[in-house]
Design an enzyme around this catalytic site. Structure first.
Site, mmCIF file in Angstrom:
data_model
loop_
_atom_site.group_PDB
_atom_site.id
_atom_site.type_symbol
_atom_site.label_atom_id
_atom_site.label_comp_id
_atom_site.label_asym_id
_atom_site.label_seq_id
_atom_site.Cartn_x
_atom_site.Cartn_y
_atom_site.Cartn_z
ATOM 1 C CD GLU A 53 -8.670 -10.885 -4.446
ATOM 2 O OE1 GLU A 53 -8.741 -10.047 -5.372
ATOM 3 O OE2 GLU A 53 -8.697 -10.563 -3.239
ATOM 4 C CE LYS A 143 -7.002 -8.966 -0.277
ATOM 5 N NZ LYS A 143 -8.028 -8.751 -1.334
ATOM 6 C CB CYS A 214 -5.918 -8.419 -4.413
ATOM 7 S SG CYS A 214 -6.563 -7.011 -5.347
#
Ligand code: CDT
Length: 361
Positions: A53, A143, A214
């Protein structure tokens, strides 16, 4: 038992990055490190490398950044006219050129500054999949589960987590995609006999992948959305705090707990959706905090095939056989047979917890 070698084997890798110091690390140095890992992957005949990330910079959401000029250093431009414009910038282009040269697919995370058709600018925490055979990005994921807070924590000495301040939640959902050029003999649309059961082609086409970033890996919803699209390989990069002084526990204790939750989430997600997964950390101590390592490749039974052993730049590789997804997909997690969505409405209708009414005295 079938002893014929499977035609669905790939060599995959997670390219863990050690710390990237904000003020002292030029972008060219990070690129050099990433290119070095890619070259190492080439010596091991790797087909796909997953980077972390926000791979090209320090994990900047742990900083309070008030200056727009300073913040903009952590973002790459994209727009409705060129959704993948970032791969043409000097900050990323050398990595793409190396991937082309070595014929290795890559997935990486970056800060995306998106300008829509009306000129409205929105920042996302984004990952893309770059296909070396197509010489283009074939998928983008933004995300969805942004952790942390918008307002900085004002207590002295705390480790900040300000993703809600710097990014908007992703707006693409969890869209699985097929990757061309990795498997010889993968079934194509024009070879599929439309008279036959559509399920006959399951597990025979080009590999099905999905991306998470993540914090997303902790949420079963994303994994299952991919599972429902027959995902065979989930790719995920992360920057996970190893120690934050505002939380309970000594340094080592917090780090071990963070690693435990990381493994628990990734192993469970892989097992419950009968897929492989690749997890790439940014690790070690950056200016404003320490990050766990634990990059790994996980099989569809939830076992860790290989895990990183350092907190530095490190490439971990494994040969994976996508045929092995079949066992779970055809038995315990045959969704068609065993799911009961008529009982799952709460999952999409409700956000927070609603406890049952209190009992009478
Ligand atoms: N980068 C990122 O998403 N970090 C979060 C911290 C959440 S604290 C449990 C993570 O899930 O690792």
């Amino acid at each position: 038992m079938n002893s014929t070698p499977s035609k669905r084997q790939l060599v995959v890798a997670a390219a863990q990055l050690g710390p990237i110091q904000s003020l002292t690390t030029p972008r060219s140095e990070v690129l050099d490190r990433m290119v070095r890992l890619l070259r190492e992957a080439a010596t091991k005949n790797v087909n796909l490398v997953v980077f972390p990330e926000l791979a090209f910079t320090t994990f900047f959401p742990s900083y309070i950044i008030d200056s727009e000029e300073e913040l903009s250093r952590f973002f790459e431009p994209t727009s409705s006219t060129d959704p993948y414009a970032m791969i043409t910038t000097p900050n990323i282009r050398p990595l793409i050129e190396e991937a082309n040269k070595l014929k290795i697919d890559i997935s990486f995370g970056f800060g995306e500054r998106w300008t829509d058709g009306d000129g409205v600018v929105t920042d996302y925490n984004t990952a893309v999949y770059y296909s070396a055979s197509k010489q283009e990005c074939i998928a983008k994921y933004r995300k969805i589960h942004l952790p942390g807070r918008y307002e900085p924590d004002t207590r002295p000495g705390v480790t900040q987590q300000l993703e809600k301040r710097y990014f908007k939640p992703g707006n693409f959902g969890f869209q699985a995609f097929r990757v061309p050029g990795l498997l010889h003999g993968a079934l194509k649309a024009d070879q599929n006999n439309s008279a036959s059961d559509p399920k006959d082609s399951n597990g025979r086409g080009d590999p099905i992948m999905g991306m998470l970033i993540c914090n997303d890996r902790r949420w079963a919803e994303g994994w299952r959305s991919y599972g429902l699209q027959g995902v065979e390989l989930v790719l995920e990069g992360y920057n996970t705090t190893a120690f934050a002084p505002q939380y309970d526990g000594a340094n080592e204790e917090q780090e071990q707990e963070a690693l435990f939750h990381h493994r628990l989430s990734c192993q469970a997600g892989s097992y419950q959706n009968a897929c492989f997964s690749i997890h790439a950390a940014k690790a070690g101590t950056e200016d404003h905090g320490s990050l766990i390592a634990g990059s790994s490749i996980i099989d569809p039974n939830g076992h860790i095939i290989i895990e990183s052993t350092t907190k530095e730049d490190e490439l971990i590789c494994a040969t994976i056989d996508l045929e092995k997804c079949k066992k779970g997909k055809d038995r315990v997690f045959d969704f068609e047979k065993h799911r009961r969505p008529e009982h799952y409405s709460r999952l999409v209708e409700q956000v927070g917890v609603q406890e049952p009414p209190l009992l009478s005295p």
